[in-house]
Design an enzyme around this catalytic site. Sequence first.
Site, mmCIF file in Angstrom:
data_model
loop_
_atom_site.group_PDB
_atom_site.id
_atom_site.type_symbol
_atom_site.label_atom_id
_atom_site.label_comp_id
_atom_site.label_asym_id
_atom_site.label_seq_id
_atom_site.Cartn_x
_atom_site.Cartn_y
_atom_site.Cartn_z
ATOM 1 N N HIS A 131 6.110 -0.738 1.273
ATOM 2 C CA HIS A 131 6.079 0.334 0.287
ATOM 3 C C HIS A 131 7.160 0.105 -0.760
ATOM 4 C CE1 HIS A 131 3.620 2.110 3.341
ATOM 5 N NE2 HIS A 131 4.631 2.387 4.132
ATOM 6 N N TYR A 144 0.862 -1.183 0.000
ATOM 7 C CA TYR A 144 0.000 0.000 0.000
ATOM 8 C C TYR A 144 0.898 1.233 0.000
ATOM 9 C CZ TYR A 144 0.666 -0.419 5.128
ATOM 10 O OH TYR A 144 1.191 -0.557 6.382
#
Length: 342
Positions: A318, A268
């Site tokens: 990430h 995400y």
Amino acid sequence: MAAMKRRTVKLLTFFVLFIFLTSFLLNYSHTVVTPTWFPKQMVIEFSENLKKLITYSHRPCTCARCIGERKVSSWFDERFNWSVQPLLTAQNALLEEDTYSWWLRLQREKQPSNLNDTIKELFQVVPGNMDPLLEKKSVGCRRCAVVGNSGNLKESWYGPQIDSHDFVLRMNKAPTVGFEADVGSKTTHHLVYPESFRDLAENVSMILVPFKTLDLQWVISAVTTGTITHTYVPVPKKIKVQKNKILIYHPAFIKYVFDSWLKGHGRYPSTGILSVIFSLHICDEVDLYGFGADSKGNWHHYWENNPSAGAFRKTGVHDGDFESNVTATLESINKIRIFKGR
């Protein structure tokens, strides 16, 4: 001239009908958050969407370079969707099923509370309105600085330059006291999640980035009973933030950043890229500071000496490299400027 006016009226009529029908269908097809009073909710949502349509469609920008200008880059036009609303409000709290399912998987809550009930309770505590400062109503040039936490800010002397912007967005634990010469002292909006919260000045708006239902419950608790003290780490029991200064980053906007801008890279988006794309939607001109590695290639915070600099880039949560490529591309097409330190 008369023909042009007729075409404009027809186009506006089409958009009005489209928005009305969309609002109607959303109220019946989305089941995650169901309004208590359907007719009233539909009228409010319709009115808000219409205002945004008129505002964003006809608002000229007087900046030397305007983010919202179309047909400058097909890459940008394919990704940027002005109709996606950055903040969660009482009027736009409907989530599509796939968005809700995706969002629930972000931090894998085992037994998440009912989102419908949580949002209702949340907006009984905080206003649940769009921040009037963020609505681009007037003609002009809104200049925004998005200040990251990179060590490349050390000895940059960017402070006065950062403070000259209309809005200054910061994120997570970022301190300013003692670092004013390099990072400035002005903050208008600060993006956090419970685990990254830090005390804010009275005039600063807190933008909560919710990665789980518990984050929304924490806001309720932190301004009322103070019963939530732990998520997966200890979190502040109470926060001193004015209720009208608490804003909520829309979960659907998180997914929009993930789908449209990151193309599914990483698990995400980071708070950094969420801040950047957020700024594209509320500002006319955006300058980035404190993003990327320092001159030695280290990825660390400007307020600390981190012996394991760059470790976060290997977590798989990430995709730092892909996010960096997105900001670099935005700079290459003159949508933003990036200041990389000295």
